[in-house]
Design a protein around this motif. Structure first.
Motif, mmCIF file in Angstrom:
data_model
loop_
_atom_site.group_PDB
_atom_site.id
_atom_site.type_symbol
_atom_site.label_atom_id
_atom_site.label_comp_id
_atom_site.label_asym_id
_atom_site.label_seq_id
_atom_site.Cartn_x
_atom_site.Cartn_y
_atom_site.Cartn_z
ATOM 1 N N MET A 131 1.062 -1.130 -0.180
ATOM 2 C CA MET A 131 0.142 0.062 0.469
ATOM 3 C C MET A 131 1.139 1.308 -0.145
ATOM 4 S SD MET A 131 -2.984 -1.345 2.624
ATOM 5 C CE MET A 131 -3.703 0.330 2.571
ATOM 6 N N LEU A 132 2.363 1.551 0.359
ATOM 7 C CA LEU A 132 3.327 2.290 1.012
ATOM 8 C C LEU A 132 4.216 1.744 0.273
ATOM 9 C CD1 LEU A 132 2.355 4.046 4.401
ATOM 10 C CD2 LEU A 132 1.668 4.787 2.684
ATOM 11 N N CYS A 133 5.184 2.241 -0.491
ATOM 12 C CA CYS A 133 6.503 1.856 -0.938
ATOM 13 C C CYS A 133 7.643 3.247 -0.862
ATOM 14 C CB CYS A 133 5.970 1.434 -2.702
ATOM 15 S SG CYS A 133 6.158 3.044 -4.033
ATOM 16 N N LEU A 134 8.646 2.612 -0.822
ATOM 17 C CA LEU A 134 10.123 3.579 -0.983
ATOM 18 C C LEU A 134 10.228 4.473 -2.449
ATOM 19 C CD1 LEU A 134 12.537 2.169 1.237
ATOM 20 C CD2 LEU A 134 10.670 4.218 1.727
ATOM 21 N N THR A 135 9.938 5.547 -2.645
ATOM 22 C CA THR A 135 10.563 5.597 -3.849
ATOM 23 C C THR A 135 11.876 7.464 -3.862
ATOM 24 O OG1 THR A 135 7.873 6.397 -4.136
ATOM 25 C CG2 THR A 135 9.092 7.924 -5.943
ATOM 26 N N LYS A 136 12.579 6.927 -4.891
ATOM 27 C CA LYS A 136 13.330 7.806 -4.801
ATOM 28 C C LYS A 136 13.816 9.313 -5.708
ATOM 29 C CE LYS A 136 18.452 6.041 -6.052
ATOM 30 N NZ LYS A 136 19.469 5.325 -7.041
ATOM 31 N N CYS A 137 13.598 9.445 -4.629
ATOM 32 C CA CYS A 137 13.603 10.790 -5.193
ATOM 33 C C CYS A 137 14.584 11.828 -6.081
ATOM 34 C CB CYS A 137 14.396 12.488 -3.656
ATOM 35 S SG CYS A 137 14.646 13.936 -4.264
ATOM 36 N N THR A 138 14.358 11.690 -6.948
ATOM 37 C CA THR A 138 15.265 13.066 -8.247
ATOM 38 C C THR A 138 16.149 13.372 -8.200
ATOM 39 O OG1 THR A 138 13.378 13.788 -8.893
ATOM 40 C CG2 THR A 138 13.574 11.602 -10.234
ATOM 41 N N ARG A 139 16.280 14.525 -6.705
ATOM 42 C CA ARG A 139 17.082 15.178 -6.546
ATOM 43 C C ARG A 139 17.935 14.807 -5.453
ATOM 44 N NH1 ARG A 139 14.259 20.579 -5.966
ATOM 45 N NH2 ARG A 139 12.420 20.700 -7.527
ATOM 46 N N GLN A 143 15.433 7.536 -0.228
ATOM 47 C CA GLN A 143 14.339 7.003 -0.638
ATOM 48 C C GLN A 143 13.049 7.528 0.656
ATOM 49 O OE1 GLN A 143 13.956 4.333 -2.748
ATOM 50 N NE2 GLN A 143 15.986 3.581 -3.007
ATOM 51 N N PHE A 144 12.039 7.393 0.317
ATOM 52 C CA PHE A 144 10.869 8.478 1.205
ATOM 53 C C PHE A 144 9.669 7.568 0.571
ATOM 54 C CE2 PHE A 144 14.283 11.691 0.767
ATOM 55 C CZ PHE A 144 14.039 12.644 1.391
ATOM 56 N N VAL A 145 9.516 7.447 2.006
ATOM 57 C CA VAL A 145 7.650 6.848 2.035
ATOM 58 C C VAL A 145 6.623 7.597 0.672
ATOM 59 C CG1 VAL A 145 5.473 6.193 3.198
ATOM 60 C CG2 VAL A 145 8.182 5.999 4.828
ATOM 61 N N ASN A 146 5.940 6.637 -0.155
ATOM 62 C CA ASN A 146 5.286 7.569 -1.225
ATOM 63 C C ASN A 146 3.845 6.406 -1.371
ATOM 64 O OD1 ASN A 146 4.488 8.947 -2.817
ATOM 65 N ND2 ASN A 146 5.515 9.321 -4.293
ATOM 66 N N HIS A 147 3.305 6.588 -1.683
ATOM 67 C CA HIS A 147 1.985 5.851 -1.853
ATOM 68 C C HIS A 147 2.517 5.184 -3.082
ATOM 69 C CE1 HIS A 147 -1.602 7.518 0.565
ATOM 70 N NE2 HIS A 147 -1.591 9.026 0.207
ATOM 71 N N ALA A 148 2.244 4.035 -2.892
ATOM 72 C CA ALA A 148 2.382 2.764 -4.248
ATOM 73 C C ALA A 148 1.433 3.324 -5.716
ATOM 74 C CB ALA A 148 2.040 1.495 -3.944
#
Lengths: 176, 110
Positions: A131-139, A143-148
């Motif tokens: 339901m949530l995942c880690l997303t890599k910040c492009t800057r 890795q940050f918690v984000n909605h899947a």
């Protein structure tokens, strides 16, 4: 009861005591130890000195996405993931160890641990269940918690690009 | 070369302090030590088992045993609080930002 190993039983009790000491809700204990409800309730009262709070657990994934909680959640989960990879700890042990590391880290920066152990546990479950995942910040590449299923190609984290009012409050123990 | 000798003996001192600290961290709390030191279970077991005389031997080279863990400019500038416009002097956001990036680096490393 008679068939259960005393050592294993003891380990479960120790684990429950440690979790209660960290402020865990009863639902976490029920899910992550195999002790019967009555024993957990008794243990809770003895360790915490009060009855466990009733009512539902915070179950919303949205909480983890607002600015301050997201920083806390992301810090905790990066630590959790590290321990999962680097050590042979089981899931609950890793949860507890990562939570200790997280607490120490925010306290060093004079920030209150906004993420409770129960929230941290929910976070692990939300990520496990997709339901949530880690997303890599492009800057910053963190890795940050984000909605899947969110679009991630242009994702920028809340620290690289804070919302307008973020961190303006001067409340003690908050991120600014 | 006197300065050279002194620098080499400072390396040995740093090595020994580092090894002693690492061993104490591992013995105090293994899981936390893996995180704080950024080492694997295997290396932790080796360091944990070193005797004092072994430690002195290991430390006595002219090569530093520890090294900088991050080669990213981003982390260094966040830690040193550089290049952030409009940041208040007592702001803690960049420290926490660095912590998140460092925690993420560890998981890439292992």
């Amino acid at each position: 009861m008679a068939t259960r190993s005393l050592l294993e039983d003891n380990k479960q009790v120790q684990r429950a005591i440690a979790l209660i000491g960290m402020g865990a809700r009863l639902q976490l204990l029920q899910s992550e130890t195999n002790l019967p409800y009555e024993r957990l309730l008794k243990l809770y009262k003895e360790v915490a000195g009060k009855s466990p709070s009733k009512g539902q657990l915070p179950f919303s994934t949205d909480w983890f996405l607002s600015w301050q909680p997201n920083i806390h959640a992301s810090l905790f989960f990066n630590m959790y993931e590290y321990l999962q990879k680097a050590s042979a700890l089981d899931e609950v042990e890793a949860l507890m160890k990562a939570y200790e590391l997280y607490q120490a880290e925010v306290q060093t920066n004079a920030v209150e641990p906004l993420l409770s152990i129960t929230r941290a546990w929910r976070l692990v479950k939300f990520i496990d269940s997709g339901m949530l995942c880690l997303t890599k910040c492009t800057r910053c590449k963190g890795q940050f918690v984000n909605h899947a299923y969110e679009l991630t190609e242009r994702y920028v984290c809340g620290l690289c690009d804070p919302p307008a009012r973020a961190g303006k409050g001067r409340r003690e123990g908050s991120i600014h | 070369m006197l300065t050279e000798d002194r620098l080499m003996s400072e390396i040995r001192d740093a090595n020994l302090s580092y090894l002693i600290l690492a061993q104490r961290l591992i013995r105090a709390d293994r899981a936390q030590a893996l995180y704080r030191l950024g080492i694997s279970e295997e290396v932790a077991s080796i360091i944990e088992a070193l005797t004092p005389s072994q430690m002195i031997k290991v430390a006595s080279g002219n090569t530093l045993m520890c090294r900088f863990r991050f080669d990213e400019e981003m982390i260094w500038s966040l830690l040193a609080d550089h290049g952030r416009r409009g940041e208040r002097e007592d702001g803690n956001a960049s420290r926490l930002h660095a912590s998140i990036l460092m925690a993420g680096k560890f998981s890439e490393a292992v």
